[in-house]
Scaffold this motif. Structure first.
Motif, PDB file in Angstrom:
ATOM      1  N   ASP A 165      -6.727   2.427   5.735  1.00 25.56           N
ATOM      2  CA  ASP A 165      -6.622   1.601   4.884  1.00 25.56           C
ATOM      3  C   ASP A 165      -7.868   1.884   3.651  1.00 25.56           C
ATOM      4  OD1 ASP A 165      -6.990  -0.468   3.002  1.00 25.56           O
ATOM      5  OD2 ASP A 165      -7.143  -2.313   4.553  1.00 25.56           O
ATOM      6  N   LEU A 166      -7.469   2.570   2.972  1.00 28.25           N
ATOM      7  CA  LEU A 166      -8.723   3.120   2.043  1.00 28.25           C
ATOM      8  C   LEU A 166      -9.350   1.977   1.033  1.00 28.25           C
ATOM      9  CD1 LEU A 166      -7.759   6.813   1.414  1.00 28.25           C
ATOM     10  CD2 LEU A 166      -8.908   5.580   3.563  1.00 28.25           C
ATOM     11  N   ASN A 167      -8.397   0.980   0.763  1.00 28.37           N
ATOM     12  CA  ASN A 167      -8.872  -0.056  -0.237  1.00 28.37           C
ATOM     13  C   ASN A 167      -9.153   0.331  -1.675  1.00 28.37           C
ATOM     14  OD1 ASN A 167      -8.871  -2.659   1.235  1.00 28.37           O
ATOM     15  ND2 ASN A 167     -10.405  -1.868   2.653  1.00 28.37           N
ATOM     16  N   PRO A 228      10.841   4.958  -6.970  1.00 23.04           N
ATOM     17  CA  PRO A 228       9.842   4.699  -8.409  1.00 23.04           C
ATOM     18  C   PRO A 228       8.507   4.316  -7.580  1.00 23.04           C
ATOM     19  CG  PRO A 228      11.166   2.736  -8.001  1.00 23.04           C
ATOM     20  CD  PRO A 228      11.840   3.947  -7.073  1.00 23.04           C
ATOM     21  N   ALA A 229       7.481   4.289  -8.418  1.00 23.31           N
ATOM     22  CA  ALA A 229       6.056   3.818  -7.991  1.00 23.31           C
ATOM     23  C   ALA A 229       6.067   2.537  -7.204  1.00 23.31           C
ATOM     24  CB  ALA A 229       5.190   4.043  -9.159  1.00 23.31           C
ATOM     25  N   SER A 230       6.878   1.673  -7.999  1.00 20.96           N
ATOM     26  CA  SER A 230       6.907   0.245  -7.226  1.00 20.96           C
ATOM     27  C   SER A 230       7.318   0.144  -5.922  1.00 20.96           C
ATOM     28  CB  SER A 230       7.760  -0.727  -7.903  1.00 20.96           C
ATOM     29  OG  SER A 230       9.136  -0.089  -7.786  1.00 20.96           O
ATOM     30  N   ALA A 231       7.750   1.292  -5.261  1.00 23.47           N
ATOM     31  CA  ALA A 231       8.215   1.342  -3.766  1.00 23.47           C
ATOM     32  C   ALA A 231       7.269   1.774  -2.954  1.00 23.47           C
ATOM     33  CB  ALA A 231       9.427   2.396  -3.748  1.00 23.47           C
ATOM     34  N   ARG A 232       5.932   2.156  -3.630  1.00 23.13           N
ATOM     35  CA  ARG A 232       4.934   2.572  -2.903  1.00 23.13           C
ATOM     36  C   ARG A 232       3.879   1.482  -2.428  1.00 23.13           C
ATOM     37  NH1 ARG A 232       3.179   6.461  -7.656  1.00 23.13           N
ATOM     38  NH2 ARG A 232       5.020   7.863  -7.745  1.00 23.13           N
ATOM     39  N   MET A 233       4.120   0.475  -2.934  1.00 26.59           N
ATOM     40  CA  MET A 233       3.003  -0.821  -2.649  1.00 26.59           C
ATOM     41  C   MET A 233       3.050  -0.991  -1.421  1.00 26.59           C
ATOM     42  SD  MET A 233       1.850  -0.995  -5.905  1.00 26.59           S
ATOM     43  CE  MET A 233       2.230   0.788  -5.927  1.00 26.59           C
ATOM     44  N   LEU A 257      -2.709   0.410  -0.785  1.00 25.66           N
ATOM     45  CA  LEU A 257      -4.104   0.786  -0.306  1.00 25.66           C
ATOM     46  C   LEU A 257      -4.147   1.451   0.900  1.00 25.66           C
ATOM     47  CD1 LEU A 257      -5.213  -3.166  -0.390  1.00 25.66           C
ATOM     48  CD2 LEU A 257      -5.629  -1.461  -2.040  1.00 25.66           C
ATOM     49  N   ASP A 258      -3.103   1.631   1.396  1.00 28.12           N
ATOM     50  CA  ASP A 258      -2.834   2.561   2.652  1.00 28.12           C
ATOM     51  C   ASP A 258      -2.374   3.916   2.474  1.00 28.12           C
ATOM     52  OD1 ASP A 258      -3.103   0.134   4.797  1.00 28.12           O
ATOM     53  OD2 ASP A 258      -1.858  -0.399   3.328  1.00 28.12           O
ATOM     54  N   HIS A 287      -0.007  -6.129   5.527  1.00 30.23           N
ATOM     55  CA  HIS A 287      -0.177  -4.853   4.959  1.00 30.23           C
ATOM     56  C   HIS A 287       1.285  -4.107   5.540  1.00 30.23           C
ATOM     57  CE1 HIS A 287      -4.348  -3.415   3.444  1.00 30.23           C
ATOM     58  NE2 HIS A 287      -4.365  -4.654   4.115  1.00 30.23           N
ATOM     59  N   TYR A 288       1.912  -3.269   4.903  1.00 26.83           N
ATOM     60  CA  TYR A 288       3.083  -2.282   5.481  1.00 26.83           C
ATOM     61  C   TYR A 288       2.426  -0.832   5.795  1.00 26.83           C
ATOM     62  CZ  TYR A 288       5.753  -6.034   2.877  1.00 26.83           C
ATOM     63  OH  TYR A 288       6.335  -7.056   2.346  1.00 26.83           O
ATOM     64  N   PRO A 289       3.172  -0.740   6.859  1.00 26.64           N
ATOM     65  CA  PRO A 289       2.862   0.703   7.298  1.00 26.64           C
ATOM     66  C   PRO A 289       3.339   1.793   6.390  1.00 26.64           C
ATOM     67  CG  PRO A 289       4.764  -0.084   8.597  1.00 26.64           C
ATOM     68  CD  PRO A 289       4.185  -1.272   7.556  1.00 26.64           C
ATOM     69  N   VAL A 290       2.669   3.095   6.491  1.00 27.32           N
ATOM     70  CA  VAL A 290       2.981   4.116   5.465  1.00 27.32           C
ATOM     71  C   VAL A 290       3.214   5.450   6.527  1.00 27.32           C
ATOM     72  CG1 VAL A 290       1.901   3.367   3.695  1.00 27.32           C
ATOM     73  CG2 VAL A 290       0.689   5.001   5.148  1.00 27.32           C
ATOM     74  N   SER A 291       4.026   6.355   6.267  1.00 27.55           N
ATOM     75  CA  SER A 291       4.358   7.282   6.975  1.00 27.55           C
ATOM     76  C   SER A 291       4.596   8.854   6.357  1.00 27.55           C
ATOM     77  CB  SER A 291       5.438   7.013   7.962  1.00 27.55           C
ATOM     78  OG  SER A 291       6.671   7.105   7.284  1.00 27.55           O
ATOM     79  N   VAL A 292       4.443   9.800   6.950  1.00 27.19           N
ATOM     80  CA  VAL A 292       5.100  10.923   6.556  1.00 27.19           C
ATOM     81  C   VAL A 292       5.571  11.804   7.664  1.00 27.19           C
ATOM     82  CG1 VAL A 292       3.146  11.263   4.473  1.00 27.19           C
ATOM     83  CG2 VAL A 292       2.568  12.551   6.664  1.00 27.19           C
ATOM     84  N   ILE A 293       6.476  12.724   7.182  1.00 29.91           N
ATOM     85  CA  ILE A 293       7.096  13.829   8.337  1.00 29.91           C
ATOM     86  C   ILE A 293       7.059  14.988   7.689  1.00 29.91           C
ATOM     87  CG2 ILE A 293       9.236  14.338   9.298  1.00 29.91           C
ATOM     88  CD1 ILE A 293      10.186  11.438   8.833  1.00 29.91           C
ATOM     89  N   LEU A 294       6.250  15.730   8.910  1.00 36.35           N
ATOM     90  CA  LEU A 294       5.964  17.197   8.762  1.00 36.35           C
ATOM     91  C   LEU A 294       7.045  17.975   9.217  1.00 36.35           C
ATOM     92  CD1 LEU A 294       2.162  17.298   9.453  1.00 36.35           C
ATOM     93  CD2 LEU A 294       3.182  16.721   7.199  1.00 36.35           C
ATOM     94  N   GLU A 295       7.494  19.042   8.556  1.00 31.92           N
ATOM     95  CA  GLU A 295       8.627  19.958   9.301  1.00 31.92           C
ATOM     96  C   GLU A 295       8.005  21.440   9.305  1.00 31.92           C
ATOM     97  OE1 GLU A 295      13.279  19.680   8.455  1.00 31.92           O
ATOM     98  OE2 GLU A 295      12.279  20.839   6.925  1.00 31.92           O
TER      99      GLU A 295
END
Length: 296
Positions: A165-167, A228-233, A257-258, A287-295
């Protein structure tokens, strides 16, 4: 003979190359989640977190707001979720922690100069910088960000990411949050109520914190890949206000924030990114969690 030679070559590979991609051998999933005051003793919230975490089957979790957690508590939570390895930056206040399916080597824990702390661990072949920046003051956050950048550069890290959480607001979200009038009004009202702290920079959104990371070469994978950017919140969840998930008042209050900020080498391997702000995560945290997938 070919199989034998292949086995010999495999044995000669560095351990980090073998471990980086977890058990699948193809992908690595990273998640960051602020669990809001350590679930506040709410067994239902904890149970739902465990259920969701098991379904995700991520390789590495960064957790913030581990309020009330000792290292043994985090290890217990990790084991229930399927993570035999855990590390925590401290055992008071608002700790940051890491869960992993592979052994964790703690490189550095730092509390001094950080609002909640910064922890550097190495696991699954990557360097993880877990942190939770100041929730109250943009200048303090900027100093924290610069300390992290300086640390990464001084230690010549290559395959790394910064998560938590980088606020702070990303310049990639600038056009979106410019439309969030309620968010800005609420932040302006809060700043006016404070004698010492300021979250806004002269009454406007501040983008310098995330820009500091980006200027150092890190990539905002979520900002680049989630549209869209709204989906990033990622904040706030409806749960914060005891509202319904689809309450029409929420979009005007939302911000991201995350983060999971990737090194250039990891960004090259990034297949996808997500903010898990759907109904399934409502009621677990603010807060909602965030994720990335690396390949590979």
């Amino acid at each position: 003979m070919k199989k034998f030679l292949g086995l010999i070559l495999l044995m000669l590979l560095p351990c980090s190359a073998l471990s980086m991609w977890g058990q699948t051998g193809q992908q690595m999933k990273l998640i960051s989640y602020n669990i809001w005051n350590g679930f506040e003793g709410d067994s239902l919230r904890r149970a739902r977190f465990i259920e969701w975490t098991r379904k995700q089957a991520a390789d590495i979790f960064v957790l913030t707001e581990l309020v009330g957690f000792k290292e043994k508590d985090l290890k217990t939570l990790g084991q229930v979720c399927g993570y035999p390895y855990a590390a925590i930056v401290k055992e008071e206040g608002y700790p940051v922690g890491v869960l992993s399916k592979q052994p964790i080597e703690v490189i550095k824990k730092q509390v001094e100069g950080f609002w909640h702390g910064m922890m550097h661990v190495k696991t699954a072949g990557v360097d993880v910088i877990a942190t939770h920046l100041s929730p109250f003051e943009w200048k303090y956050r900027l100093n924290e960000a610069q300390q992290i950048v300086d640390y990464i550069q001084a230690n010549h890290l290559k395959d790394y990411y910064v998560a938590g959480d980088l606020n702070a607001h990303s310049p990639l979200d600038a056009d979106e949050i410019a439309k969030h009038d309620t968010l800005l009004a609420n932040m302006q009202r809060w700043d006016l109520s404070q004698k010492k702290y300021r979250n806004l920079r002269e009454g406007r959104y501040d983008f310098s914190v995330i820009s500091t990371f980006l200027a150092a070469g890190m990539e905002d994978a979520i900002g680049r890949m989630v549209h869209p950017a709204s989906a990033r919140m990622s904040f706030p969840a409806a749960f914060l206000y005891d509202w319904q998930w689809d309450d029409k008042r929420l979009p005007q209050r939302r911000e991201r924030l995350d983060y999971i900020l990737l090194s250039p080498s990891l960004m090259e391997k990034c297949k996808s990114a997500a903010v898990h702000n759907g109904k399934e995560n409502e009621g677990i945290s603010d807060h909602y969690p965030v994720s990335v997938i690396l390949e590979k």
